[in-house]
Design a protein around this motif. Structure first.
Motif, PDB file in Angstrom:
ATOM      1  N   UNK A   1      31.647  45.516  37.576  1.00  0.00           N
ATOM      2  CA  UNK A   1      30.319  44.956  37.803  1.00  0.00           C
ATOM      3  C   UNK A   1      29.976  44.987  39.290  1.00  0.00           C
ATOM      4  N   UNK A   2      30.935  44.609  40.129  1.00  0.00           N
ATOM      5  CA  UNK A   2      30.692  44.595  41.574  1.00  0.00           C
ATOM      6  C   UNK A   2      30.408  46.000  42.096  1.00  0.00           C
ATOM      7  N   UNK A   3      31.083  47.008  41.550  1.00  0.00           N
ATOM      8  CA  UNK A   3      30.839  48.380  42.010  1.00  0.00           C
ATOM      9  C   UNK A   3      29.434  48.831  41.644  1.00  0.00           C
ATOM     10  N   UNK A   4      28.942  48.387  40.468  1.00  0.00           N
ATOM     11  CA  UNK A   4      27.574  48.733  40.093  1.00  0.00           C
ATOM     12  C   UNK A   4      26.553  47.999  40.953  1.00  0.00           C
ATOM     13  N   UNK A   5      26.885  46.781  41.377  1.00  0.00           N
ATOM     14  CA  UNK A   5      26.002  46.082  42.308  1.00  0.00           C
ATOM     15  C   UNK A   5      25.795  46.914  43.565  1.00  0.00           C
ATOM     16  N   UNK A   6      26.885  47.434  44.080  1.00  0.00           N
ATOM     17  CA  UNK A   6      26.811  48.236  45.312  1.00  0.00           C
ATOM     18  C   UNK A   6      25.994  49.501  45.080  1.00  0.00           C
ATOM     19  N   UNK A   7      26.263  50.186  43.966  1.00  0.00           N
ATOM     20  CA  UNK A   7      25.571  51.446  43.715  1.00  0.00           C
ATOM     21  C   UNK A   7      24.075  51.239  43.495  1.00  0.00           C
ATOM     22  N   UNK A   8      23.680  50.060  42.993  1.00  0.00           N
ATOM     23  CA  UNK A   8      22.263  49.761  42.776  1.00  0.00           C
ATOM     24  C   UNK A   8      21.622  49.020  43.953  1.00  0.00           C
ATOM     25  N   UNK A   9      22.414  48.805  44.985  1.00  0.00           N
ATOM     26  CA  UNK A   9      21.943  48.152  46.218  1.00  0.00           C
ATOM     27  C   UNK A   9      21.508  46.706  45.983  1.00  0.00           C
ATOM     28  N   UNK A  10      22.261  46.023  45.130  1.00  0.00           N
ATOM     29  CA  UNK A  10      22.101  44.590  44.978  1.00  0.00           C
ATOM     30  C   UNK A  10      23.108  43.903  45.902  1.00  0.00           C
ATOM     31  N   UNK A  11      22.780  42.696  46.301  1.00  0.00           N
ATOM     32  CA  UNK A  11      23.686  41.909  47.142  1.00  0.00           C
ATOM     33  C   UNK A  11      24.426  40.907  46.266  1.00  0.00           C
ATOM     34  N   UNK A  12      25.739  40.831  46.427  1.00  0.00           N
ATOM     35  CA  UNK A  12      26.529  39.863  45.682  1.00  0.00           C
ATOM     36  C   UNK A  12      27.555  39.199  46.570  1.00  0.00           C
ATOM     37  N   UNK A  13      27.687  37.887  46.447  1.00  0.00           N
ATOM     38  CA  UNK A  13      28.687  37.170  47.235  1.00  0.00           C
ATOM     39  C   UNK A  13      29.232  35.995  46.428  1.00  0.00           C
ATOM     40  N   UNK A  14      30.484  35.653  46.694  1.00  0.00           N
ATOM     41  CA  UNK A  14      31.111  34.518  46.029  1.00  0.00           C
ATOM     42  C   UNK A  14      30.630  33.238  46.699  1.00  0.00           C
ATOM     43  N   UNK A  15      30.050  32.327  45.921  1.00  0.00           N
ATOM     44  CA  UNK A  15      29.502  31.093  46.483  1.00  0.00           C
ATOM     45  C   UNK A  15      30.280  29.853  46.055  1.00  0.00           C
ATOM     46  N   UNK A  16      31.215  30.032  45.111  1.00  0.00           N
ATOM     47  CA  UNK A  16      31.939  28.861  44.588  1.00  0.00           C
ATOM     48  C   UNK A  16      33.255  29.357  44.018  1.00  0.00           C
ATOM     49  N   UNK A  17      34.314  28.618  44.274  1.00  0.00           N
ATOM     50  CA  UNK A  17      35.621  28.995  43.759  1.00  0.00           C
ATOM     51  C   UNK A  17      36.433  27.734  43.520  1.00  0.00           C
ATOM     52  N   UNK A  18      36.951  27.593  42.300  1.00  0.00           N
ATOM     53  CA  UNK A  18      37.696  26.388  41.965  1.00  0.00           C
ATOM     54  C   UNK A  18      38.610  26.656  40.777  1.00  0.00           C
ATOM     55  N   UNK A  19      39.775  25.997  40.763  1.00  0.00           N
ATOM     56  CA  UNK A  19      40.662  26.052  39.610  1.00  0.00           C
ATOM     57  C   UNK A  19      40.250  24.953  38.638  1.00  0.00           C
TER      58      UNK A  19
END
Length: 224
Positions: free
Chosen positions: A186-204
């Motif tokens: 999914x992240x690779x397709x974000x890049x190829x389509x020129x969308x911006x993606x970032x991790x905003x939350x991380x928790x166990x």
């Protein structure tokens, strides 16, 4: 599926108690083994496994994130993509958002509607929808979120197609996922389509089902 074939989940989240009715999981999986039954036919047609009947750690993390975003989502048109039992849609509605809860499975939406009543939350707009065939208006949603919807690589393209179709120009999507390698597609397709993606939350997150250790969940924010 009747009320007699359902069970209840009780848990705390976002500063309150929740009670969700769901289909009896054992009965659902037994139905998958019945080659003459409708569940078997659905599975054969589109691999429709009843994942909707579980409340996954990603949904719990997503609910916590939505609570932090209350000021942003209040009064906004939002959509829960693959809402299952309806939990994150109910949290968004409880926080003041105008929420569409969509799922592929009509049976999931029947439980989701009951869960709104059980928890005293105004009903979201529940819609049976295939994300490959959207029925919402184009560019009509400010926020779209989904918990653990990216569990197969083949979902990456249609999910991004749906986000491109449904999000307005300044729209934001939040995708919660349990640190699966499949999300890299999914992240690779974000890049190829020129969308911006970032991790905003991380928790166990402690799962509500038997699990040896907490599940590491990440939430990705996606924008054009």
């Amino acid at each position: 599926m009747t009320e007699a074939h359902s069970e209840e989940l009780r848990f705390s989240a976002c500063g309150r108690e929740w009670s969700l009715r769901r289909a009896n999981l054992e009965a659902l999986w037994e139905g998958m083994d019945d080659e003459s039954g409708p569940l078997w036919k659905d599975w054969q047609a589109d691999e429709r496994l009843p994942y909707w009947a579980e409340l996954w750690p990603s949904s719990l993390a997503l609910a916590a994130w939505l609570a932090e975003q209350k000021a942003a989502i209040t009064g906004r048109r939002c959509l829960d993509m693959g809402c299952g039992l309806g939990f994150s849609a109910l949290v968004g509605r409880w926080l003041g958002a105008e929420v569409i809860g969509m799922d592929y499975e009509p049976e999931a939406l029947r439980f989701a509607s009951r869960n709104a009543v059980h928890n005293g939350v105004p009903q979201p707009c529940w819609v049976a929808m295939d994300w490959r065939k959207p029925t919402v208006k184009p560019r009509s949603l400010r926020f779209i979120w989904g918990g653990d919807i990216m569990y197969e690589q083949r979902f990456a393209a249609p999910v991004l197609d749906f986000l491109d179709y449904a999000l307005d120009g300044d729209g934001v999507a939040w995708v919660a996922e349990p640190s699966r390698a499949v999300y890299d597609a999914f992240r690779s397709q974000l890049v190829s389509r020129r969308w911006a993606g970032r991790c905003v939350y991380e928790k166990s997150i402690e799962a509500l089902y038997p699990q040896e250790r907490p599940v590491p969940v990440r939430i990705w924010e996606i924008r054009r």
